[in-house]
Design a protein around this motif. Sequence first.
Motif, PDB file in Angstrom:
ATOM      1  N   PHE A 113      -8.729  -4.140   6.355  1.00  0.00           N
ATOM      2  CA  PHE A 113      -7.837  -3.001   6.240  1.00  0.00           C
ATOM      3  C   PHE A 113      -7.821  -2.521   4.793  1.00  0.00           C
ATOM      4  CE2 PHE A 113      -6.623  -5.729   9.662  1.00  0.00           C
ATOM      5  CZ  PHE A 113      -6.393  -4.864  10.719  1.00  0.00           C
ATOM      6  N   GLN A 114      -7.853  -1.211   4.599  1.00  0.00           N
ATOM      7  CA  GLN A 114      -7.868  -0.663   3.244  1.00  0.00           C
ATOM      8  C   GLN A 114      -6.767   0.369   3.068  1.00  0.00           C
ATOM      9  OE1 GLN A 114     -11.967   0.717   2.883  1.00  0.00           O
ATOM     10  NE2 GLN A 114     -12.429  -1.093   1.657  1.00  0.00           N
ATOM     11  N   SER A 115      -6.136   0.327   1.879  1.00  0.00           N
ATOM     12  CA  SER A 115      -5.133   1.325   1.527  1.00  0.00           C
ATOM     13  C   SER A 115      -5.048   1.439   0.013  1.00  0.00           C
ATOM     14  CB  SER A 115      -3.762   0.968   2.110  1.00  0.00           C
ATOM     15  OG  SER A 115      -3.263  -0.216   1.533  1.00  0.00           O
ATOM     16  N   PRO A 158      -2.623   1.128   6.203  1.00  0.00           N
ATOM     17  CA  PRO A 158      -4.043   0.846   5.960  1.00  0.00           C
ATOM     18  C   PRO A 158      -4.963   1.397   7.054  1.00  0.00           C
ATOM     19  CG  PRO A 158      -2.722  -1.165   5.873  1.00  0.00           C
ATOM     20  CD  PRO A 158      -1.836  -0.080   6.374  1.00  0.00           C
ATOM     21  N   ASP A 159      -6.157   1.788   6.620  1.00  0.00           N
ATOM     22  CA  ASP A 159      -7.219   2.177   7.543  1.00  0.00           C
ATOM     23  C   ASP A 159      -8.026   0.945   7.918  1.00  0.00           C
ATOM     24  OD1 ASP A 159      -6.653   4.963   7.383  1.00  0.00           O
ATOM     25  OD2 ASP A 159      -7.806   5.095   5.513  1.00  0.00           O
ATOM     26  N   GLY A 190       0.816  -1.211   0.000  1.00  0.00           N
ATOM     27  CA  GLY A 190       0.000   0.000   0.000  1.00  0.00           C
ATOM     28  C   GLY A 190       0.848   1.258   0.000  1.00  0.00           C
ATOM     29  N   TYR A 233      -5.767 -10.193  -0.591  1.00  0.00           N
ATOM     30  CA  TYR A 233      -6.060  -9.010  -1.407  1.00  0.00           C
ATOM     31  C   TYR A 233      -7.427  -9.095  -2.081  1.00  0.00           C
ATOM     32  CZ  TYR A 233      -1.046  -8.467  -0.803  1.00  0.00           C
ATOM     33  OH  TYR A 233       0.205  -8.346  -0.257  1.00  0.00           O
ATOM     34  N   THR A 273      -8.433  -3.993  -0.302  1.00  0.00           N
ATOM     35  CA  THR A 273      -9.005  -4.385   0.981  1.00  0.00           C
ATOM     36  C   THR A 273      -8.278  -5.638   1.415  1.00  0.00           C
ATOM     37  OG1 THR A 273     -11.160  -3.445   0.394  1.00  0.00           O
ATOM     38  CG2 THR A 273     -11.117  -5.041   2.202  1.00  0.00           C
TER      39      THR A 273
END
Length: 140
Positions: free
Chosen positions: A101-103, A29-30, A25, A57, A124
Amino acid sequence: MNHLIDKGIEPPLALTISRKLLESGLYEPDITKLQTGEKLYKVVPRNSGPPGKNSPYFMTKDMLDHLPEDPSEAGSFLGLPQIPDSFDVYEIAAKTDVEVFQSEIAPFSVNGGEFTRLGGGIQTLVINRDQFSAARLLGE
């Protein structure tokens, strides 16, 4: 890293996996919460079968809907090291409320700079696939 350790992975391996996920990322990550039944998607080379049970992923429906139609452009946007001529799309659904987690996907180069992948899509990361249904091929 604690999510991996909670899954039973030894700390040194959890650290290695965490670094690899972070490096994919553009930024840290959020954390995002998914509700039971919410779905995520993954593209794989056509006729290659479902994603492996440990593959982390995935993407949201919005991300899937905004993928470029050209496989080369889509592969670069997703940061894929190898880009097939066409894709199959698989879907997984959360079996319970779960954190993912997302980035933004980082750009990178392949073969010492011979090929560049632009990245830019939102990935994600699913750390515990046991909290999701088996991958189901769409379009069958």
